[in-house]
Design an enzyme around this catalytic site. Structure first.
Site, PDB file in Angstrom:
ATOM      1  N   GLY A  15      50.831  44.272  42.752  1.00  0.00           N
ATOM      2  CA  GLY A  15      50.187  42.967  42.651  1.00  0.00           C
ATOM      3  C   GLY A  15      48.828  43.107  42.016  1.00  0.00           C
ATOM      4  O   GLY A  15      48.562  44.045  41.262  1.00  0.00           O
ATOM      5  N   CYS A  16      47.947  42.212  42.330  1.00  0.00           N
ATOM      6  CA  CYS A  16      46.609  42.213  41.760  1.00  0.00           C
ATOM      7  C   CYS A  16      45.882  43.499  42.155  1.00  0.00           C
ATOM      8  O   CYS A  16      45.845  43.858  43.336  1.00  0.00           O
ATOM      9  CB  CYS A  16      45.833  40.991  42.274  1.00  0.00           C
ATOM     10  SG  CYS A  16      44.135  40.947  41.720  1.00  0.00           S
ATOM     11  N   PHE A  17      45.299  44.174  41.169  1.00  0.00           N
ATOM     12  CA  PHE A  17      44.634  45.439  41.480  1.00  0.00           C
ATOM     13  C   PHE A  17      43.412  45.261  42.357  1.00  0.00           C
ATOM     14  O   PHE A  17      42.986  46.196  43.029  1.00  0.00           O
ATOM     15  CB  PHE A  17      44.306  46.262  40.234  1.00  0.00           C
ATOM     16  CG  PHE A  17      43.669  45.580  39.050  1.00  0.00           C
ATOM     17  CD1 PHE A  17      42.818  44.499  39.158  1.00  0.00           C
ATOM     18  CD2 PHE A  17      43.932  46.068  37.784  1.00  0.00           C
ATOM     19  CE1 PHE A  17      42.235  43.915  38.050  1.00  0.00           C
ATOM     20  CE2 PHE A  17      43.352  45.495  36.658  1.00  0.00           C
ATOM     21  CZ  PHE A  17      42.498  44.411  36.795  1.00  0.00           C
TER      22      PHE A  17
END
Length: 185
Positions: A15-17
């Protein structure tokens, strides 16, 4: 980030880092976390290009850690609590191939460990579906732009941080309180 006798490198995407970065940088044994892009075919991609879904890259973090303090298997177990590894190209409202669950192994030993931990996670029934996490050899890692590094700590009041990152990090810190740097003896 060359590996030494005291460090190993992991490259993980879930997902979003910003979420993975924020949680893992607090773990005892982690010496560096860098947000970036990997797993695609475009050289030196930008955030905008990766979000455009045509680079093949995932948002990932490159984690340097001391394996005498934190094993790669335990790092992966933590990683699997930070995202839903059963949703294809999606984490919550974040949708696209850049948000896929991926482990980019830097050695054959990491491949074997990742396979074992993935079997363990599936057999434990922690997640209701089958894991869709990709396991691939690490290729080139491209660091993200400076504004994406340590984003949560630098922008705690940003909307995405308050609504998405903070709850994940809070849950992670509670679950792994005994493994955090603040708990070091």
């Amino acid at each position: 980030m060359p590996e030494t006798a005291n460090t190993e490198t992991a490259i993980l995407g879930g997902g979003c880092f910003w979420c993975i970065d924020a949680a893992l940088r607090d773990v005892r044994g982690v010496t560096e976390v860098v947000s970036g892009y990997a797993g695609g075919h475009v050289e030196n991609p930008t955030y905008e290009q990766v979000c455009g879904k045509r680079t093949g890259h995932a948002e990932v973090v490159r984690v340097a850690f001391d394996p005498s303090v934190l094993s790669y298997a335990d790092l992966l177990r933590m990683f699997f609590t930070l995202h839903d590894p059963t949703t294809q190209d999606r984490q919550g409202a974040d949708v696209g191939p850049q948000y896929r669950s991926i482990i980019l192994a830097t050695s054959e030993a990491q491949v074997e460990t990742a396979r074992a931990v993935m079997r363990e996670i599936e057999e434990a029934g922690i997640w209701p579906g089958k894991l869709v996490t990709q396991l691939e050899p690490a290729g080139t890692f491209w660091p993200a732009e400076p504004e994406h590094q340590d984003y949560f700590n630098r922008n705690p009041w940003a909307g995405y941080c308050r609504v998405v990152v903070a709850p994940k990090v809070g849950k992670f810190r509670k679950s792994f309180a005994d493994r955090l740097k603040s708990q070091a003896a």
